[in-house]
Enzyme design. Structure first.
Site, PDB file in Angstrom:
ATOM      1  N   HIS A  52       0.843  -1.203   0.000  1.00  0.00           N
ATOM      2  CA  HIS A  52       0.000   0.000   0.000  1.00  0.00           C
ATOM      3  C   HIS A  52       0.869   1.240   0.000  1.00  0.00           C
ATOM      4  O   HIS A  52       2.088   1.152   0.113  1.00  0.00           O
ATOM      5  CB  HIS A  52      -1.012  -0.016   1.153  1.00  0.00           C
ATOM      6  CG  HIS A  52      -0.411   0.116   2.519  1.00  0.00           C
ATOM      7  ND1 HIS A  52       0.390  -0.847   3.084  1.00  0.00           N
ATOM      8  CD2 HIS A  52      -0.505   1.105   3.449  1.00  0.00           C
ATOM      9  CE1 HIS A  52       0.745  -0.465   4.295  1.00  0.00           C
ATOM     10  NE2 HIS A  52       0.230   0.715   4.547  1.00  0.00           N
ATOM     11  N   HIS A  54       1.398   3.998   1.908  1.00  0.00           N
ATOM     12  CA  HIS A  54       1.933   4.792   3.027  1.00  0.00           C
ATOM     13  C   HIS A  54       3.459   4.900   2.965  1.00  0.00           C
ATOM     14  O   HIS A  54       4.149   3.954   2.576  1.00  0.00           O
ATOM     15  CB  HIS A  54       1.492   4.191   4.364  1.00  0.00           C
ATOM     16  CG  HIS A  54       0.042   4.441   4.660  1.00  0.00           C
ATOM     17  ND1 HIS A  54      -0.690   3.672   5.527  1.00  0.00           N
ATOM     18  CD2 HIS A  54      -0.803   5.390   4.176  1.00  0.00           C
ATOM     19  CE1 HIS A  54      -1.931   4.138   5.581  1.00  0.00           C
ATOM     20  NE2 HIS A  54      -2.025   5.173   4.770  1.00  0.00           N
ATOM     21  N   ASP A  56       5.832   4.844   5.110  1.00  0.00           N
ATOM     22  CA  ASP A  56       6.699   3.902   5.836  1.00  0.00           C
ATOM     23  C   ASP A  56       6.795   2.557   5.107  1.00  0.00           C
ATOM     24  O   ASP A  56       7.498   1.657   5.539  1.00  0.00           O
ATOM     25  CB  ASP A  56       6.238   3.716   7.293  1.00  0.00           C
ATOM     26  CG  ASP A  56       4.857   3.101   7.433  1.00  0.00           C
ATOM     27  OD1 ASP A  56       3.918   3.559   6.747  1.00  0.00           O
ATOM     28  OD2 ASP A  56       4.701   2.156   8.235  1.00  0.00           O
ATOM     29  N   HIS A  57       6.095   2.447   3.958  1.00  0.00           N
ATOM     30  CA  HIS A  57       6.158   1.227   3.131  1.00  0.00           C
ATOM     31  C   HIS A  57       6.746   1.502   1.746  1.00  0.00           C
ATOM     32  O   HIS A  57       6.994   0.563   0.994  1.00  0.00           O
ATOM     33  CB  HIS A  57       4.763   0.601   2.989  1.00  0.00           C
ATOM     34  CG  HIS A  57       4.176   0.213   4.310  1.00  0.00           C
ATOM     35  ND1 HIS A  57       3.972  -1.099   4.686  1.00  0.00           N
ATOM     36  CD2 HIS A  57       3.791   0.967   5.368  1.00  0.00           C
ATOM     37  CE1 HIS A  57       3.479  -1.130   5.914  1.00  0.00           C
ATOM     38  NE2 HIS A  57       3.354   0.119   6.348  1.00  0.00           N
ATOM     39  N   HIS A 108      -7.416  -0.846   5.537  1.00  0.00           N
ATOM     40  CA  HIS A 108      -6.405   0.093   6.052  1.00  0.00           C
ATOM     41  C   HIS A 108      -6.246   1.235   5.045  1.00  0.00           C
ATOM     42  O   HIS A 108      -6.310   2.408   5.393  1.00  0.00           O
ATOM     43  CB  HIS A 108      -5.098  -0.662   6.263  1.00  0.00           C
ATOM     44  CG  HIS A 108      -3.948   0.183   6.719  1.00  0.00           C
ATOM     45  ND1 HIS A 108      -3.929   0.803   7.943  1.00  0.00           N
ATOM     46  CD2 HIS A 108      -2.774   0.506   6.111  1.00  0.00           C
ATOM     47  CE1 HIS A 108      -2.788   1.476   8.064  1.00  0.00           C
ATOM     48  NE2 HIS A 108      -2.074   1.317   6.964  1.00  0.00           N
ATOM     49  N   ASP A 130      -0.170  -3.814   6.304  1.00  0.00           N
ATOM     50  CA  ASP A 130      -0.833  -3.298   7.506  1.00  0.00           C
ATOM     51  C   ASP A 130      -2.294  -3.755   7.586  1.00  0.00           C
ATOM     52  O   ASP A 130      -3.142  -3.045   8.140  1.00  0.00           O
ATOM     53  CB  ASP A 130      -0.784  -1.762   7.536  1.00  0.00           C
ATOM     54  CG  ASP A 130       0.612  -1.231   7.805  1.00  0.00           C
ATOM     55  OD1 ASP A 130       1.533  -2.033   8.085  1.00  0.00           O
ATOM     56  OD2 ASP A 130       0.785   0.007   7.738  1.00  0.00           O
TER      57      ASP A 130
HETATM   58 FE    FE Z   1       2.710   0.876   8.170  1.00  0.00          FE
HETATM   59 ZN    ZN Z   2       0.065   1.726   6.526  1.00  0.00          ZN
END
Ligand code: FE
Ligand code: ZN
Length: 256
Positions: A52, A54, A56-57, A108, A130
């Site tokens: 996904h 985000h 942090d990914h 999410h 997540d």
């Molecule tokens: Fe995350």
């Molecule tokens: Zn996430």
């Protein structure tokens, strides 16, 4: 094959799978720890799988692609650093001689996907980002409770031995809430003790397994009478699958 959780930020794991020569990485939010692991193990990065959008990914995708030429594979309907192969349910990705099936698991985020392969060292393997955590599930930033419940139902239907690679080490906090919801669950208490020992030694609690999660994760157990009763104590208006799930998620959001 070797499966390694590379710690990043406060509590992320960037999952690295390799065969001694070639590697794939899932959700590289940061390139630096991945470069270090590749150099240390003398690996060539073949593929980057993304669940996904985000940061942090996805934050390390460009640097890793530029340095290694790795191919990038991610959710068709989400904004991640281009170019990448756009994937949706029914598609598959071949890497390191394994075939990864793509599952749509919205909730999410609205385009969140997961990657499943039926045989990695003799067991199925799931990268779920997540969506599913050990003892918990992702927050509903974009999707509805009904979407998340059906995504979790899809993951719970995978084989019991499936190794579950979640993107965060949230297990102990999740289990503290799970024990508040279901104090009489002996499997849960035992698993909590086990995870406390692991974390005390600095060892990841992951991967988990689908069988384990079905025994202890309240978000996979919302149709159990004792959980429905506990949720009803939090929100008396919760009355069916989706409203019970929504109330449980809300309870967790507020839980201190
Ligand atoms: Fe995350
Ligand atoms: Zn996430």
């Amino acid at each position: 094959m070797y499966l390694i959780p590379i710690p990043a930020f406060a509590d992320n794991y960037l999952w690295l799978l390799h065969d001694g020569k070639r590697a794939l990485v899932v959700d590289p939010g940061d390139a630096e720890p991945v470069f270090k692991a590749l150099a240390h193990l003398k690996l060539q990065l073949s593929s980057i799988l993304v669940t996904h959008h985000h940061a942090d990914h996805t934050g390390g995708i460009d640097a890793l692609r530029n340095a290694t030429g790795a191919s990038v594979h991610g959710p068709a309907t989400e904004h991640i650093p281009a170019p990448f192969e756009k994937l949706r349910e029914g598609d598959s990705v071949s890497s390191l001689g394994l075939d990864f099936q793509v599952l749509d698991v919205p909730g999410h985020t609205s385009g969140h996907i997961a990657f499943y392969t039926p045989d990695m060292n003799g067991k199925p393997l799931l990268f779920c980002g997540d969506t599913l955590f050990s003892g918990g599930c992702g927050r509903l930033f974009e999707g509805t409770p009904a979407q998340m419940l059906s995504s979790l139902d899809k993951l719970a239907a995978l084989p019991d031995q499936t190794q579950v690679c979640c993107a965060h080490e949230y297990t102990l906090a999740n289990l503290r809430f799970a024990m508040a919801v279901e104090p009489g669950n002996a499997e849960l208490t035992a698993y909590h003790e086990h995870c406390l020992r692991l974390r005390g030694q600095g060892i990841p609690t992951l991967p988990s397994a689908i069988a384990q999660e079905k025994l202890i994760n309240p978000f996979l157990r919302t149709r159990q009478p004792q959980i429905m009763a506990a949720v009803h104590g939090f929100d008396a208006s919760a009355h069916d699958d989706n409203t019970v799930f929504a109330a449980l998620r809300q309870w967790k959001n507020q839980y201190k």
